[in-house]
Design an enzyme around this catalytic site. Structure first.
Site: not given
Ligand code: GLU
Length: 452
Positions: A96, A117, A120, A132, A171-172, A216, A247, A384
């Protein structure tokens, strides 16, 4: 029993090896250093984690895909971009993590983001692994039709690697609701499946979750509030500097204002805006989300309370709180020194790795509460995961319910980081707390699942 200093030496060797095996990936090296440097106490205390191969597996992605993305612009010219998806770790759930479309994207950048990630996502307590992706495509100045063709070409390769139980992008930077829509459409067309849980950040009318766009930024403000609470303070009346105008920045500003703080800045690559009266969110949203314009337009339209400073550092603006919400390494040692001189109390990272290692050390040495991104900005990916839960149940929750869940998750992350730091003799050190707590959860799952 290994001592902490023996463990540290072993970790130093491993870091040298990582640099050697992954040349020209400075961002990935930085992210690996940041995590591994804090793990010595937990590896020394829990011998099972020092098992040969565990950390070596953790720093090696399970799978890395690089692909060609050809597309035609409005004049019929062909462009060739590079697409990436790094599937880093699936011990806790499907990979994810977001997709970033930005000219600075390369494999090292995606690996740093994918590595962050893992921890996190573990900190959210939810069942999601780490991954990612993205492309060096630059959406700036491109028409909707060009962005659509690019997204369709990107998905024409990506679709074979993802799925609701396999890998779930979102997204990012450079990828928002518009891009997720085009990507989802192409996935649906190619697979002939309505598989809502394959992407998150979808529109609310077709499988998206309320509050996902806000998650976020809202989450980061909740994390900052929790850090302040720990020091007997709250957000009321505090001046905040926020960088970025995408965002994350927009919804950080929204939540700060709602909780009584005064966010006075936003920025983009051309410079920053200071608005003494506090950023007018409707105006900023109109410029950034509707017109896809630049922040200098904000100052032009806002009137006398705001001014645009071309170039320059937003971190020179005096404030009680700083919430870097733009991109990696945007807050360096000089910026940290300036924040400290101006009496900053807390820095909470909305972006991924926006603070350089030297800046983090300076802030911590100066007694500033520092919330690292993998904890502070975990609200986005947590949102998410809540979207995935709704998709699996074929239901949608009210905004109030999602916000309540988000708030519980952020407070739990804060408590976990805080308590873990105390347990390992580093009270108040959220970097150590976040790294160790995230690591413990992933490491336990990896050990239980054998050498794979
Ligand atoms: N891009 C966001 C992050 O850096 C969200 C990633 C997601 O929702 O999968 O955590």
């Amino acid at each position: 029993m290994t001592t902490r200093s023996e463990t540290r030496t072993a970790l130093d060797h491993l870091l040298t090896e990582i640099e050697h095996r992954n040349p020209a990936q400075p961002e990935f090296h930085q992210a690996a250093h940041e995590v591994l440097e804090t793990l010595a106490p937990v590896l020394a205390a829990r011998p099972e984690y020092a098992e040969p191969g565990l950390i070596e597996r953790l720093v090696e992605p399970e799978r890395q895909v690089i692909f060609r993305v050809p597309w035609q612009d409005d004049k019929g010219r062909v462009h060739v971009n590079r697409g990436f998806r790094v599937e880093f770790n699936s011990a806790l759930g499907p990979y994810k993590g977001g997709l970033r479309f930005h000219p600075s994207v390369n494999l090292g950048v995606i690996k740093f983001l994918g590595f962050e990630q893992i921890f996190k996502n573990a900190l959210t307590g939810l069942g999601i692994g780490g991954g990612k992706g993205g492309s060096d495509f630059d959406p700036h100045g491109r028409s909707d039709a060009e962005v659509m063709r690019f997204c369709q070409s990107f998905m024409t390769e990506l679709y074979r690697h993802i799925g609701e139980h396999t890998d779930v992008p979102a997204g990012d930077i450079g990828v928002g609701g518009r891009e997720i829509g085009y990507l989802f459409g192409q996935y649906r067309r190619i697979t002939n499946r309505w598989e809502a849980g394959v992407l998150t950040g979808k529109g609310a009318g077709w499988g998206g979750s309320l509050i996902r766009p806000e998650a976020t930024g809202y989450g980061n403000v909740l994390f900052a509030a929790a850090m302040l609470r720990e020091r007997g303070e709250d957000l009321e009346g505090q001046t905040a500097v926020v960088s970025g105008s995408g965002n994350v920045a927009i919804y950080t500003i929204e939540k700060l204002t709602a909780l009584g703080a005064n966010p006075v800045t936003c920025s983009d690559s051309s410079g920053y805006v200071v608005d003494e009266k506090g950023i007018d969110l409707d105006l900023l949203k109109q410029i950034k989300e509707v017109e896809r314009g630049r922040v200098d337009t904000y100052a032009e339209r806002r009137g006398s309370s705001a001014r645009f400073v071309p170039g320059g550092s937003v971190w020179d603006v005096p404030a009680d709180l700083a919430l870097p919400s733009a991109t990696q390494n945007e807050l360096d040692e000089n910026a940290a020194a300036s924040l400290v001189r101006n009496g900053v109390k807390a820095v909470s990272e909305g972006a991924n790795m926006p603070t350089t290692p030297e800046a983090v050390h300076l802030l911590q040495r100066s007694g500033v509460a520092f919330g690292p991104g993998k904890a502070a900005n975990a609200g986005g990916v947590a949102g998410s995961a809540l979207e995935m839960a709704q998709n699996h149940a074929r239901t949608s929750w009210t905004a109030a319910r999602v916000e309540e869940e988000l708030s519980d998750i952020m407070n739990n992350i804060h408590t976990t980081c805080h308590e873990t730091a105390e347990r390992y003799d580093a009270p108040g050190d959220y970097v150590t707390g976040a790294n160790i707590a995230g690591f413990e959860r992933v490491a336990d799952a990896m050990l239980a699942q054998g050498v794979i």
